[in-house]
Design a protein around this motif. Structure first.
Motif, PDB file in Angstrom:
ATOM      1  N   VAL A  91       0.855  -1.175   0.000  1.00 29.50           N
ATOM      2  CA  VAL A  91       0.000   0.000   0.000  1.00 29.50           C
ATOM      3  C   VAL A  91       0.899   1.237   0.000  1.00 29.50           C
ATOM      4  O   VAL A  91       1.765   1.376   0.862  1.00 29.50           O
ATOM      5  CB  VAL A  91      -0.925   0.023   1.240  1.00 29.50           C
ATOM      6  N   GLU A  92       0.694   2.075  -1.003  1.00 23.86           N
ATOM      7  CA  GLU A  92       1.465   3.308  -1.115  1.00 23.86           C
ATOM      8  C   GLU A  92       0.576   4.490  -0.751  1.00 23.86           C
ATOM      9  O   GLU A  92      -0.573   4.570  -1.222  1.00 23.86           O
ATOM     10  CB  GLU A  92       1.980   3.485  -2.551  1.00 23.86           C
ATOM     11  N   GLN A  93       1.110   5.415   0.037  1.00 22.28           N
ATOM     12  CA  GLN A  93       0.322   6.549   0.518  1.00 22.28           C
ATOM     13  C   GLN A  93       1.050   7.850   0.208  1.00 22.28           C
ATOM     14  O   GLN A  93       2.259   7.966   0.419  1.00 22.28           O
ATOM     15  CB  GLN A  93       0.110   6.413   2.033  1.00 22.28           C
ATOM     16  N   HIS A  94       0.284   8.845  -0.242  1.00 16.92           N
ATOM     17  CA  HIS A  94       0.852  10.166  -0.563  1.00 16.92           C
ATOM     18  C   HIS A  94      -0.158  11.265  -0.204  1.00 16.92           C
ATOM     19  O   HIS A  94      -1.365  11.045  -0.319  1.00 16.92           O
ATOM     20  CB  HIS A  94       1.157  10.252  -2.060  1.00 16.92           C
ATOM     21  N   ALA A 128      -8.441  18.789   2.815  1.00 17.63           N
ATOM     22  CA  ALA A 128      -7.222  17.973   2.740  1.00 17.63           C
ATOM     23  C   ALA A 128      -7.568  16.660   2.060  1.00 17.63           C
ATOM     24  O   ALA A 128      -8.621  16.067   2.333  1.00 17.63           O
ATOM     25  CB  ALA A 128      -6.666  17.712   4.130  1.00 17.63           C
ATOM     26  N   VAL A 129      -6.688  16.226   1.168  1.00 15.74           N
ATOM     27  CA  VAL A 129      -6.901  14.975   0.453  1.00 15.74           C
ATOM     28  C   VAL A 129      -5.652  14.114   0.567  1.00 15.74           C
ATOM     29  O   VAL A 129      -4.539  14.581   0.320  1.00 15.74           O
ATOM     30  CB  VAL A 129      -7.214  15.207  -1.038  1.00 15.74           C
ATOM     31  N   ILE A 130      -5.835  12.884   0.955  1.00 16.07           N
ATOM     32  CA  ILE A 130      -4.739  11.923   1.068  1.00 16.07           C
ATOM     33  C   ILE A 130      -5.085  10.727   0.179  1.00 16.07           C
ATOM     34  O   ILE A 130      -6.223  10.249   0.208  1.00 16.07           O
ATOM     35  CB  ILE A 130      -4.542  11.458   2.522  1.00 16.07           C
ATOM     36  N   LYS A 131      -4.104  10.268  -0.577  1.00 14.31           N
ATOM     37  CA  LYS A 131      -4.367   9.208  -1.562  1.00 14.31           C
ATOM     38  C   LYS A 131      -3.548   7.956  -1.278  1.00 14.31           C
ATOM     39  O   LYS A 131      -2.390   8.047  -0.854  1.00 14.31           O
ATOM     40  CB  LYS A 131      -4.062   9.717  -2.961  1.00 14.31           C
ATOM     41  N   CYS A 132      -4.153   6.818  -1.555  1.00 15.19           N
ATOM     42  CA  CYS A 132      -3.465   5.528  -1.387  1.00 15.19           C
ATOM     43  C   CYS A 132      -3.738   4.633  -2.578  1.00 15.19           C
ATOM     44  O   CYS A 132      -4.827   4.673  -3.163  1.00 15.19           O
ATOM     45  CB  CYS A 132      -3.928   4.834  -0.109  1.00 15.19           C
ATOM     46  N   THR A 133      -2.740   3.849  -2.942  1.00 19.32           N
ATOM     47  CA  THR A 133      -2.910   2.819  -3.952  1.00 19.32           C
ATOM     48  C   THR A 133      -2.536   1.476  -3.339  1.00 19.32           C
ATOM     49  O   THR A 133      -1.698   1.409  -2.439  1.00 19.32           O
ATOM     50  CB  THR A 133      -2.036   3.078  -5.195  1.00 19.32           C
ATOM     51  N   TYR A 134      -3.180   0.418  -3.836  1.00 21.91           N
ATOM     52  CA  TYR A 134      -2.902  -0.903  -3.299  1.00 21.91           C
ATOM     53  C   TYR A 134      -2.592  -1.847  -4.444  1.00 21.91           C
ATOM     54  O   TYR A 134      -2.966  -1.608  -5.598  1.00 21.91           O
ATOM     55  CB  TYR A 134      -4.069  -1.414  -2.453  1.00 21.91           C
ATOM     56  N   SER A 135      -1.908  -2.925  -4.113  1.00 23.03           N
ATOM     57  CA  SER A 135      -1.439  -3.819  -5.172  1.00 23.03           C
ATOM     58  C   SER A 135      -2.297  -5.077  -5.312  1.00 23.03           C
ATOM     59  O   SER A 135      -2.369  -5.656  -6.402  1.00 23.03           O
ATOM     60  CB  SER A 135       0.009  -4.232  -4.907  1.00 23.03           C
ATOM     61  N   HIS A 169      -7.122   2.450  -6.264  1.00 26.11           N
ATOM     62  CA  HIS A 169      -6.743   3.503  -5.347  1.00 26.11           C
ATOM     63  C   HIS A 169      -7.947   4.032  -4.604  1.00 26.11           C
ATOM     64  O   HIS A 169      -9.090   3.914  -5.048  1.00 26.11           O
ATOM     65  CB  HIS A 169      -5.923   4.600  -6.026  1.00 26.11           C
ATOM     66  N   PHE A 170      -7.677   4.567  -3.421  1.00 27.98           N
ATOM     67  CA  PHE A 170      -8.720   5.133  -2.587  1.00 27.98           C
ATOM     68  C   PHE A 170      -8.173   6.381  -1.892  1.00 27.98           C
ATOM     69  O   PHE A 170      -6.955   6.508  -1.708  1.00 27.98           O
ATOM     70  CB  PHE A 170      -9.257   4.108  -1.579  1.00 27.98           C
ATOM     71  N   SER A 171      -9.080   7.294  -1.575  1.00 26.43           N
ATOM     72  CA  SER A 171      -8.662   8.597  -1.068  1.00 26.43           C
ATOM     73  C   SER A 171      -9.499   9.014   0.135  1.00 26.43           C
ATOM     74  O   SER A 171     -10.676   8.669   0.227  1.00 26.43           O
ATOM     75  CB  SER A 171      -8.805   9.666  -2.157  1.00 26.43           C
ATOM     76  N   LEU A 172      -8.852   9.760   1.005  1.00 30.34           N
ATOM     77  CA  LEU A 172      -9.522  10.351   2.173  1.00 30.34           C
ATOM     78  C   LEU A 172      -9.666  11.839   1.928  1.00 30.34           C
ATOM     79  O   LEU A 172      -8.697  12.499   1.540  1.00 30.34           O
ATOM     80  CB  LEU A 172      -8.694  10.107   3.438  1.00 30.34           C
ATOM     81  N   ASN A 193      -6.688 -16.143   4.576  1.00 31.73           N
ATOM     82  CA  ASN A 193      -6.465 -14.836   5.178  1.00 31.73           C
ATOM     83  C   ASN A 193      -7.191 -14.703   6.502  1.00 31.73           C
ATOM     84  O   ASN A 193      -8.313 -15.159   6.648  1.00 31.73           O
ATOM     85  CB  ASN A 193      -6.926 -13.753   4.192  1.00 31.73           C
ATOM     86  N   THR A 194      -6.553 -14.091   7.450  1.00 32.60           N
ATOM     87  CA  THR A 194      -7.177 -13.876   8.747  1.00 32.60           C
ATOM     88  C   THR A 194      -7.540 -12.422   8.948  1.00 32.60           C
ATOM     89  O   THR A 194      -7.770 -11.983  10.066  1.00 32.60           O
ATOM     90  CB  THR A 194      -6.232 -14.315   9.872  1.00 32.60           C
ATOM     91  N   GLY A 195      -7.582 -11.681   7.878  1.00 26.23           N
ATOM     92  CA  GLY A 195      -7.997 -10.299   7.971  1.00 26.23           C
ATOM     93  C   GLY A 195      -6.877  -9.333   8.242  1.00 26.23           C
ATOM     94  O   GLY A 195      -7.124  -8.231   8.723  1.00 26.23           O
ATOM     95  N   LYS A 196      -5.649  -9.714   7.951  1.00 27.85           N
ATOM     96  CA  LYS A 196      -4.558  -8.799   8.262  1.00 27.85           C
ATOM     97  C   LYS A 196      -4.637  -7.559   7.391  1.00 27.85           C
ATOM     98  O   LYS A 196      -5.089  -7.594   6.251  1.00 27.85           O
ATOM     99  CB  LYS A 196      -3.214  -9.496   8.095  1.00 27.85           C
ATOM    100  N   LEU A 197      -4.205  -6.453   7.957  1.00 28.83           N
ATOM    101  CA  LEU A 197      -4.193  -5.172   7.271  1.00 28.83           C
ATOM    102  C   LEU A 197      -2.765  -4.817   6.868  1.00 28.83           C
ATOM    103  O   LEU A 197      -1.823  -5.036   7.618  1.00 28.83           O
ATOM    104  CB  LEU A 197      -4.730  -4.063   8.182  1.00 28.83           C
ATOM    105  N   ILE A 198      -2.658  -4.261   5.681  1.00 28.30           N
ATOM    106  CA  ILE A 198      -1.389  -3.718   5.230  1.00 28.30           C
ATOM    107  C   ILE A 198      -1.529  -2.195   5.257  1.00 28.30           C
ATOM    108  O   ILE A 198      -2.449  -1.652   4.629  1.00 28.30           O
ATOM    109  CB  ILE A 198      -1.038  -4.193   3.806  1.00 28.30           C
ATOM    110  N   PHE A 199      -0.629  -1.515   5.957  1.00 26.11           N
ATOM    111  CA  PHE A 199      -0.746  -0.083   6.159  1.00 26.11           C
ATOM    112  C   PHE A 199       0.087   0.702   5.148  1.00 26.11           C
ATOM    113  O   PHE A 199       1.161   0.269   4.727  1.00 26.11           O
ATOM    114  CB  PHE A 199      -0.298   0.292   7.572  1.00 26.11           C
ATOM    115  N   GLY A 200      -0.417   1.876   4.816  1.00 31.35           N
ATOM    116  CA  GLY A 200       0.378   2.834   4.068  1.00 31.35           C
ATOM    117  C   GLY A 200       1.416   3.472   4.981  1.00 31.35           C
ATOM    118  O   GLY A 200       1.454   3.214   6.183  1.00 31.35           O
TER     119      GLY A 200
END
Lengths: 116, 115
Positions: free
Chosen positions: B4-7, B19-26, B72-75, B99-106
């Motif tokens: 997960v990439e965050q910018h 304010a806008v924050i953007k993330c992309t996931y693989s 991608h998703f944005s806040l 999968n056990t629901g693990k989260l990958i963080f930006g």
């Protein structure tokens, strides 16, 4: 509801000693608990996933013999940092996922570990 | 592996601005995308989340949009206030039988709202 506690909140220890951190879900049963490590100004890095009654699943690069995880019940998981070294100093945070259906994770308040 | 990439990494806005924050996931199998706010030395607090069957979700001044095709998703935070100043993390949860629901963080975004 959905409160997760951690103990201790802060611990300072000498190099070479072992430190145990407890993570408890206070008002719900947790199928799964997660352990994260967070260095200053960095993101949360998942260390391992722990399921009650079974062995933890460690992320790549995390030494399972150094970071011992025991998930003895549906409300308690422990992380033991064995033979701690100064580079293990970090903020350790657990999270818990409910028994049934809910995908959300609830985070504990974290434990600040300082190894001298 | 999953990523997960965050910018951006830091964002400074004037009070009242957006304010806008953007993330992309693989991982195209990801199906749950939470956003967390973390104040210094505190636990991450969930502020909003979105599932893959929804394109947008709003909660007062906070909204999240999801583009599954582009992964991608944005806040979006509107009418920012000084108390919005914190570090914000996006995350993605992978789906799968093992999968056990693990989260990958930006990587996190430090938001500063100037009075």
């Amino acid at each position: 509801g959905a409160v997760v506690s951690q103990h201790p909140s802060r611990v300072i220890c000498k190099s070479g000693t072992s430190v145990k951190i407890e993570c408890r879900s206070l008002d719900f049963q947790a199928t799964t608990m997660f352990w994260y490590r967070q260095f200053p100004k960095q993101s949360l890095m998942l260390m391992a996933t722990s399921n009650e009654g079974s062995k933890a699943t460690y992320e790549q690069g995390v030494e399972k013999d150094k970071f011992l995880i025991n998930h003895a019940s549906l409300t308690l998981s422990t992380l033991t940092v064995t033979s701690a070294h100064p580079e293990d100093s970090s903020f350790y945070i657990c999270s818990a996922r409910r028994l049934a259906g809910v995908v959300e994770q609830f985070f504990g308040p974290g434990t600040r570990l300082t190894v001298l | 592996g999953e990523n997960v990439e965050q910018h951006p990494s830091t964002l400074s806005v004037q009070e009242g601005d957006s304010a806008v924050i953007k993330c992309t996931y693989s991982d195209s199998a990801s199906n749950y995308f939470p956003w967390y706010k973390q104040e210094l030395g505190k636990r991450p607090q969930l502020i909003i989340d979105i599932r893959s069957n929804v394109g947008e979700k709003k909660d007062q001044r906070i909204a999240v949009t999801l583009n599954k095709t582009a992964k991608h998703f944005s806040l979006h935070i509107t009418e920012t206030q000084p108390e919005d100043s914190a570090v914000y993390f996006c995350a993605a949860r992978a789906r799968g039988s093992s999968n056990t629901g693990k989260l990958i963080f930006g990587q996190g975004t430090t938001l500063q709202v100037k009075p």
